[in-house]
Design a protein around this motif. Structure first.
Motif, PDB file in Angstrom:
ATOM      1  N   UNK A  81       0.723  -1.213   0.116  1.00 38.96           N
ATOM      2  CA  UNK A  81       0.171   0.096   0.020  1.00 38.96           C
ATOM      3  C   UNK A  81       0.826   1.213   0.056  1.00 38.96           C
ATOM      4  N   UNK A  82       1.844   1.284   0.969  1.00 33.34           N
ATOM      5  CA  UNK A  82       2.733   2.483   0.995  1.00 33.34           C
ATOM      6  C   UNK A  82       3.629   2.667  -0.142  1.00 33.34           C
ATOM      7  N   UNK A  83       3.826   1.674  -0.609  1.00 34.73           N
ATOM      8  CA  UNK A  83       4.879   1.637  -1.884  1.00 34.73           C
ATOM      9  C   UNK A  83       4.139   2.115  -3.106  1.00 34.73           C
ATOM     10  N   UNK A  84       2.922   1.576  -3.403  1.00 32.08           N
ATOM     11  CA  UNK A  84       1.933   2.099  -4.556  1.00 32.08           C
ATOM     12  C   UNK A  84       1.731   3.598  -4.002  1.00 32.08           C
ATOM     13  N   UNK A  85       1.514   3.884  -2.925  1.00 27.23           N
ATOM     14  CA  UNK A  85       0.943   5.305  -2.692  1.00 27.23           C
ATOM     15  C   UNK A  85       2.050   6.139  -2.947  1.00 27.23           C
ATOM     16  N   UNK A  86       3.233   5.746  -2.627  1.00 29.85           N
ATOM     17  CA  UNK A  86       4.683   6.680  -3.027  1.00 29.85           C
ATOM     18  C   UNK A  86       4.553   6.773  -4.750  1.00 29.85           C
ATOM     19  N   UNK A  87       4.471   5.687  -5.251  1.00 28.30           N
ATOM     20  CA  UNK A  87       4.614   5.927  -7.065  1.00 28.30           C
ATOM     21  C   UNK A  87       3.153   6.878  -7.287  1.00 28.30           C
ATOM     22  N   UNK A  88       1.871   6.790  -6.695  1.00 27.18           N
ATOM     23  CA  UNK A  88       0.771   7.434  -7.112  1.00 27.18           C
ATOM     24  C   UNK A  88       1.256   9.088  -6.651  1.00 27.18           C
ATOM     25  N   UNK A  89       1.758   9.225  -5.592  1.00 23.87           N
ATOM     26  CA  UNK A  89       2.220  10.643  -5.137  1.00 23.87           C
ATOM     27  C   UNK A  89       3.033  11.282  -6.386  1.00 23.87           C
ATOM     28  N   UNK A  90       4.088  10.561  -6.685  1.00 25.44           N
ATOM     29  CA  UNK A  90       5.158  11.038  -7.475  1.00 25.44           C
ATOM     30  C   UNK A  90       4.304  11.273  -8.969  1.00 25.44           C
ATOM     31  N   UNK A  91       3.329  10.251  -9.072  1.00 22.53           N
ATOM     32  CA  UNK A  91       2.688  10.430 -10.418  1.00 22.53           C
ATOM     33  C   UNK A  91       1.715  11.525 -10.560  1.00 22.53           C
ATOM     34  N   UNK A  92       1.215  11.824  -9.512  1.00 25.66           N
ATOM     35  CA  UNK A  92       0.028  13.082  -9.459  1.00 25.66           C
ATOM     36  C   UNK A  92       0.754  14.240  -9.471  1.00 25.66           C
ATOM     37  N   UNK A  93       1.971  14.200  -8.822  1.00 27.21           N
ATOM     38  CA  UNK A  93       2.774  15.542  -8.989  1.00 27.21           C
ATOM     39  C   UNK A  93       3.284  15.951 -10.390  1.00 27.21           C
ATOM     40  N   UNK A  94       3.430  14.990 -11.023  1.00 28.81           N
ATOM     41  CA  UNK A  94       3.897  15.250 -12.428  1.00 28.81           C
ATOM     42  C   UNK A  94       2.765  15.397 -13.293  1.00 28.81           C
ATOM     43  N   UNK A  95       1.747  14.774 -13.052  1.00 26.57           N
ATOM     44  CA  UNK A  95       0.422  15.122 -13.918  1.00 26.57           C
ATOM     45  C   UNK A  95      -0.032  16.534 -13.775  1.00 26.57           C
ATOM     46  N   UNK A  96      -0.150  16.889 -12.427  1.00 26.79           N
ATOM     47  CA  UNK A  96      -0.318  18.365 -12.170  1.00 26.79           C
ATOM     48  C   UNK A  96       0.590  19.351 -12.466  1.00 26.79           C
ATOM     49  N   UNK A  97       1.945  18.960 -12.764  1.00 24.23           N
ATOM     50  CA  UNK A  97       3.126  19.797 -13.427  1.00 24.23           C
ATOM     51  C   UNK A  97       2.730  20.008 -14.910  1.00 24.23           C
ATOM     52  N   UNK A  98       2.316  18.862 -15.474  1.00 26.49           N
ATOM     53  CA  UNK A  98       2.012  18.810 -17.035  1.00 26.49           C
ATOM     54  C   UNK A  98       0.693  19.505 -17.138  1.00 26.49           C
ATOM     55  N   UNK A  99      -0.150  19.676 -16.272  1.00 29.30           N
ATOM     56  CA  UNK A  99      -1.571  20.114 -16.745  1.00 29.30           C
ATOM     57  C   UNK A  99      -1.186  21.709 -16.425  1.00 29.30           C
TER      58      UNK A  99
END
Length: 659
Positions: free
Chosen positions: A207-225
């Protein structure tokens, strides 16, 4: 040892919940969410203290353990155990190599490559752990460090967990959960509190490993938008994005492995390859390929030294926990998820195929990716100091988009990169929820749909809470700390797998024994063997053989075994007759004759007057480990008995070797 080899070890309900795992795991996660939501300041202080405590006291333990995993995987490739199948002897891979590689790669690295592909090499270039930055020596060191973080060590962690799970689940018919990997050590206690605790640790780490990846992913999606549409980079925007992608991931999970995850994984790989080739061929192609080859050489040359390097004699100003230990914690915490997932898609492959595929193929693709993006970024920085480093140091998630400005069609490639991040995001989320669902359901193949939805939603909630509670610092701390208890489980897993493989070695030795002279004298004559080879029996003939020769032979053996105090049983169906002799805590002896049909449309049949027959049958022998690829159709009653006795003799040699 494996007394439950051919017995049902799970409840018959295929849609079950393992409450001793589900309730503690869900309860601990909900308590964590409540604590971080209600006491943010306290949570931040706790994260900082935990990271400092783990790094200062147990950094050596993380590095030494990962070194053990690498050595163990490499050793298995060159031993005879590499020929053992992850499944019964007749098992075949369910997925093509491309499909298999796509799924394990998307699950294993995905978002991290997009997030760090440009940023990490450049950050090591401008601020190396030791020495001065912004020079050629720092550039070389930056790529070696990046390769080391994303190379064989990471995939060895995944390989140990995935191999252990697949070996015990498919070779010994145990549940596809982490607890099964400890069966040689604790036996039936895997079904008790110890086994439940192991699975709870696996769920929390996942759970925490996947949540970490999701956190990085959403930071970059937000940066892209923000880069493309001017949308503000804000924590609440990121929470909304997590909610949206979680809904998409939930839909993918409900669709299942083949329809959802497999298709998304293949899309991920195609998009990633397209973006990488675009940068490679529109950039300094020859220089980048030169860099790639030299980077691999430097990485291999310094691999041993870096594996054990804790910078004990040098001051790194916090570099070690921020990078090396964070990555080791990330891979370890993510290993239950990736391990269960790649075990599910690797049935039928040999151990050698599994390790070579998991350890080398994705690692070399990662090396190429990091060389293309990392060396390109450093070339830009060398020509225009501050061009990329300034934005990376102030807003790391934007690094990829500013990097793409130096290549043709930046708007198009930025959109492509954003889509790629979203698909990697979704793949990680749905794969992670599927794995946690499997573990909390006792390893069943088709758990409750609502349970899969629950874990998909919880992943998104935890990722959002970590971002709100402390941003990237909280993500890194949760990863490192949650990995610690599972690291201990992994070391036990290696020892357990060694014991299981040793048992397989004894079995292989017993199977290679020649028949005793008494049995050899009762084999088919050469004339009978020739007629058996030439004949292509139809269904009716094969079923008659089962009833007239196999059934009385196995019935007589079962009766004799019972008379000698051995609990033996006979089972029959229209297409299979089998017997099993129960040896208690040792492996049972299992022998079956199964009718297997084959296409006969292109064969000139002999032994029948029916020229329209399109299927012929073989009476194939199956033992505990699967089909033996030989046909006994045409054997007499006595010859069937002798074949059973030959296999029984080998089985007794095998049990003797284990005692």
């Amino acid at each position: 040892m494996f007394s439950r080899l051919f017995k049902t070890v799970l409840h018959p309900d295929t849609h079950q919940i393992c409450f001793p795992v589900f309730l503690p795991a869900a309860g601990l996660v909900l308590l964590f969410v409540a604590y971080c939501s209600l006491f943010q300041a306290s949570a931040n202080e706790l994260f900082a203290w935990l990271q400092s405590a783990v790094v200062s006291r147990f950094g050596w333990f993380y590095l030494a353990s990962v070194a053990v995993f690498v050595i163990f995987c490499l050793a298995l490739i060159v031993t005879r155990y590499g020929d053992i199948k992850l499944g019964q002897d007749h098992a075949q891979p369910e997925y093509s190599f491309l499909g298999w590689f796509s799924m394990l790669f998307s699950a294993g690295m995905g978002i991290g490559l997009i997030f760090y592909g440009v940023a990490e090499p450049l950050l090591h270039y401008i601020a190396p752990p030791v020495g001065s930055g912004n020079n050629v020596a720092a550039a070389k060191q930056a790529m070696v460090i990046t390769f080391f973080h994303w190379g064989f060590s990471a995939w060895a962690v995944y390989g140990v967990v995935g191999l252990s799970l697949a070996f015990f689940a498919y070779r010994f018919q145990l549940p596809l959960t982490v607890r099964s990997t400890l069966y040689p050590l604790i036996g039936d206690r895997i079904y008790g509190p110890i086994g439940h605790a192991v699975d709870v640790f696996a769920v929390l780490g996942t759970l925490f490993g996947v949540a970490t990846s999701m956190g990085f992913g959403v930071l970059q999606i937000n940066a892209g938008l923000h880069y493309l549409l001017g949308i503000e980079q804000d924590i609440w925007v990121q929470c909304v994005l997590i909610a949206i992608v979680t809904v998409i991931a939930t839909l993918s999970v409900v669709m299942g492995l083949d329809s959802g995850i497999k298709r998304l994984s293949q899309i991920n790989v195609y998009l990633a390859v397209a973006l990488m080739l675009f940068v490679l061929f529109t950039g300094a192609t020859v220089t980048l390929l030169d860099d790639f080859v030299q980077n691999i050489g430097a990485y291999l040359n310094g691999f041993v030294g870096r594996t054990f390097n804790l910078y004990a004699y040098q001051e790194t100003h916090g570099w070690l926990p921020q990078w090396k230990l964070f990555y080791w914690g990330w891979w370890i915490s993510w290993s239950p998820f990736v391990g269960v997932f790649i075990a599910r898609i690797s049935k039928g492959r040999t151990i050698r195929e599994f390790i070579a595929g998991v350890l080398f193929v994705p690692a070399f693709f990662t090396f190429l990716w990091m060389s293309v993006f990392g060396n390109s970024a450093m070339n830009i920085e060398m020509q225009s100091p501050g061009a990329l480093s300034d934005i990376i140091q102030s807003n790391l998630p934007l690094s990829l988009y500013y990097f793409l400005q130096y290549f043709p069609w930046p708007t198009f490639t930025s959109i492509l990169a954003t889509v790629l991040i979203v698909t990697f995001f979704v793949t990680s989320a749905d794969s992670g929820s599927l794995v946690m669902d499997t573990i909390t359901s006792g390893g069943v193949d088709h758990p409750h749909t609502w349970q899969r939805v629950f874990w998909a939603v919880i992943e998104g909630v935890v990722a959002a809470v970590l971002l709100v509670a402390g941003g990237m610092q909280a993500l890194q701390t949760a990863t490192i700390v949650s990995a610690f208890p599972f690291l201990i489980v992994m070391l036990l897993m290696v020892y357990s797998l060694m014991k299981g493989l040793n048992q397989e070695g004894v079995r292989m030795d017993a199977a290679s024994l020649p028949p005793t002279p008494a049995l050899a004298n009762t084999q088919l004559s050469w004339q009978d063997r020739l007629h058996a080879i030439m004949a292509f029996p139809v269904r009716k003939d094969a079923q008659t053989f089962l009833l007239d020769s196999v059934l009385p032979a196995l019935r007589a053996i079962v009766r004799e075994l019972k008379d000698n105090g051995i609990d033996a049983a006979l089972k029959r169906s229209p297409y299979e007759i089998s017997m099993c002799a129960d040896y208690g805590d040792e492996d049972d002896f299992y022998y079956a004759v199964r009718l297997v049909g084959y296409d006969a449309s292109d064969i000139q049949l002999t032994g029948t007057d029916d020229n329209d027959v399109v299927e012929y049958f073989r009476a194939e022998v199956h033992l505990a480990m699967g089909g033996q690829d030989y046909d006994i159709l045409g054997y007499t009653h006595e010859q069937v008995i002798n074949d059973v006795l030959e296999q029984y003799d080998r089985h007794m040699h095998y049990l003797h070797g284990l005692r």
